[in-house]
Enzyme design. Sequence first.
Site, PDB file in Angstrom:
ATOM      1  N   VAL A 175     -10.386  44.723 -68.614  1.00  0.00           N
ATOM      2  CA  VAL A 175      -9.828  46.018 -68.227  1.00  0.00           C
ATOM      3  C   VAL A 175      -8.812  46.443 -69.287  1.00  0.00           C
ATOM      4  CG1 VAL A 175      -8.448  47.237 -66.508  1.00  0.00           C
ATOM      5  CG2 VAL A 175     -10.241  45.655 -65.778  1.00  0.00           C
ATOM      6  N   GLU A 200       2.812  16.724 -60.260  1.00  0.00           N
ATOM      7  CA  GLU A 200       1.439  16.228 -60.135  1.00  0.00           C
ATOM      8  C   GLU A 200       0.916  15.715 -61.466  1.00  0.00           C
ATOM      9  OE1 GLU A 200      -0.318  19.764 -58.520  1.00  0.00           O
ATOM     10  OE2 GLU A 200      -0.228  19.011 -56.472  1.00  0.00           O
TER      11      GLU A 200
END
Length: 196
Positions: free
Chosen positions: A55, A151
């Site tokens: 876009v 993590e």
Amino acid sequence: RSPVDVTLIDRRNHHLFQPLLYQVATGILSPGQISPVLRHLLRRHENVSVEMAEVTGFDLERRVVTAAAIPGETREYPYDSLIVAAGAGQSYFGHDEYALIAPGMKTIDDALELRRRVYGAFELAESAPDEAQRQYWQTIVIVGGGPTGVELAGQVRELAVRSLTKDFRTIDPGAVRVVLADGGAEPLAAFGDRLS
């Protein structure tokens, strides 16, 4: 099943489940396991068309989205209702020069770059001529004590201790030192004091 036509425009042809990027970065999952193809995900919805394009603008008065699908070619997509989901970008808090030495964790390419660096560090440690250099290459610093950083730190340690222990001859991957750095008072600060 609604009586509407939906056009999904994306510059990539896949959906990315970002919470598992750290597992791609450590080689536990392959990129395809966390990035299914959009057309496949939406194949049963006959009223949805997928356009792979970037876009480039919106004309709100004319109700048209402008996008580049092929270099040098612009297409217009008319709409009745417009939903813009721009995604997220990496923030270096005003120090964009850090991007060269500290890649983010927002895309598959980012995860693959981190994987290259982690595995590359073990390879360089394996061929290092002395113990000081081996320790240097076996020290992994992760900046950011949010969910992704925590993590990733745990997964790097898990990778070294459980998966790579028999793959090297001169180093012990289990001796990897993972340093988690964060500018806040504690890791996972958004979880509150008790959970952090």
